[in-house]
Design a protein around this motif. Structure first.
Motif, mmCIF file in Angstrom:
data_model
loop_
_atom_site.group_PDB
_atom_site.id
_atom_site.type_symbol
_atom_site.label_atom_id
_atom_site.label_comp_id
_atom_site.label_asym_id
_atom_site.label_seq_id
_atom_site.Cartn_x
_atom_site.Cartn_y
_atom_site.Cartn_z
ATOM 1 N N TYR A 1 0.736 -1.161 0.017
ATOM 2 C CA TYR A 1 -0.092 0.130 -0.071
ATOM 3 C C TYR A 1 0.859 1.229 -0.010
ATOM 4 O O TYR A 1 2.178 1.119 0.322
ATOM 5 C CB TYR A 1 -0.950 0.049 1.313
ATOM 6 C CG TYR A 1 -2.000 -1.110 1.158
ATOM 7 C CD1 TYR A 1 -3.190 -0.895 0.591
ATOM 8 C CD2 TYR A 1 -1.822 -2.280 1.905
ATOM 9 C CE1 TYR A 1 -4.057 -1.790 0.491
ATOM 10 C CE2 TYR A 1 -2.690 -3.143 1.861
ATOM 11 C CZ TYR A 1 -4.287 -2.904 1.216
ATOM 12 O OH TYR A 1 -4.994 -3.947 0.972
ATOM 13 N N ASP A 2 0.352 2.349 -0.404
ATOM 14 C CA ASP A 2 0.940 3.833 -0.230
ATOM 15 C C ASP A 2 0.823 4.298 1.045
ATOM 16 O O ASP A 2 -0.160 3.998 1.623
ATOM 17 C CB ASP A 2 0.416 4.533 -1.219
ATOM 18 C CG ASP A 2 0.791 4.273 -2.625
ATOM 19 O OD1 ASP A 2 1.632 3.408 -2.980
ATOM 20 O OD2 ASP A 2 -0.045 4.818 -3.706
ATOM 21 N N LYS B 1 2.493 8.278 -1.584
ATOM 22 C CA LYS B 1 3.493 7.540 -2.271
ATOM 23 C C LYS B 1 3.934 6.183 -1.588
ATOM 24 O O LYS B 1 3.538 5.937 -0.543
ATOM 25 C CB LYS B 1 4.864 8.496 -2.362
ATOM 26 C CG LYS B 1 4.576 9.763 -3.023
ATOM 27 C CD LYS B 1 5.925 10.520 -3.167
ATOM 28 C CE LYS B 1 5.510 11.868 -3.935
ATOM 29 N NZ LYS B 1 6.697 12.750 -3.719
ATOM 30 N N PRO B 2 4.538 5.317 -2.482
ATOM 31 C CA PRO B 2 4.745 3.986 -1.795
ATOM 32 C C PRO B 2 5.912 4.195 -0.643
ATOM 33 O O PRO B 2 6.633 5.302 -0.600
ATOM 34 C CB PRO B 2 5.448 3.189 -2.979
ATOM 35 C CG PRO B 2 5.113 3.984 -4.015
ATOM 36 C CD PRO B 2 4.702 5.273 -3.828
#
Length: 127
Positions: free
Chosen positions: A58-59, A65-66
């Motif tokens: 998941y971000d 963002k990652p």
């Protein structure tokens, strides 16, 4: 989250929390395949803590963002994704020649890729 859709079949990488955490405080990572409202789970052979699974797939909700991953986390993620992609390839191959079914997928996974004479020949040459 990594997922796919092939016709009426969908797949996703999930943290299988249904049976509770294991003694090592981890949960199994499984591949969920849904076809015609029937669900099948296939083991990835990996166990992860919930925080690690979130970090890998998941971000970050604050940055959108990652998450930044360590070398070991990147390796684990790529191995799980590679297995998931191979599973997707098998489902696509089934869908090309007949209507997909969980039964056919189980049959193919049990036999490997030796479903045709040419596939068996390719395995013998490669081995």
């Amino acid at each position: 989250m990594k997922n796919f859709e092939v016709g009426k079949t969908t797949g996703a990488i999930v943290l299988y929390k249904t049976k509770g955490e294991k003694k090592n405080k981890m949960y199994p990572v499984k591949f969920r395949i849904i076809h015609d409202r029937e669900t099948m789970f296939i083991s990835s052979k990996y166990d992860l803590k919930e925080e690690t699974f979130t970090k890998l797939f998941y971000d970050n909700p604050q940055t959108k963002k990652p998450y930044s991953l360590t070398k070991e986390e990147k390796k684990t993620r790529s191995l799980i994704v590679a297995s998931f992609d191979r599973l997707k390839d098998e489902i696509e191959a089934i869908s090309l020649v007949q209507e997909y079914s969980h039964r056919e997928l189980k049959k193919r996974l049990g036999k490997g890729k030796r479903n045709t004479i040419s596939d068996a020949f390719d395995v013998m040459i490669a081995g």
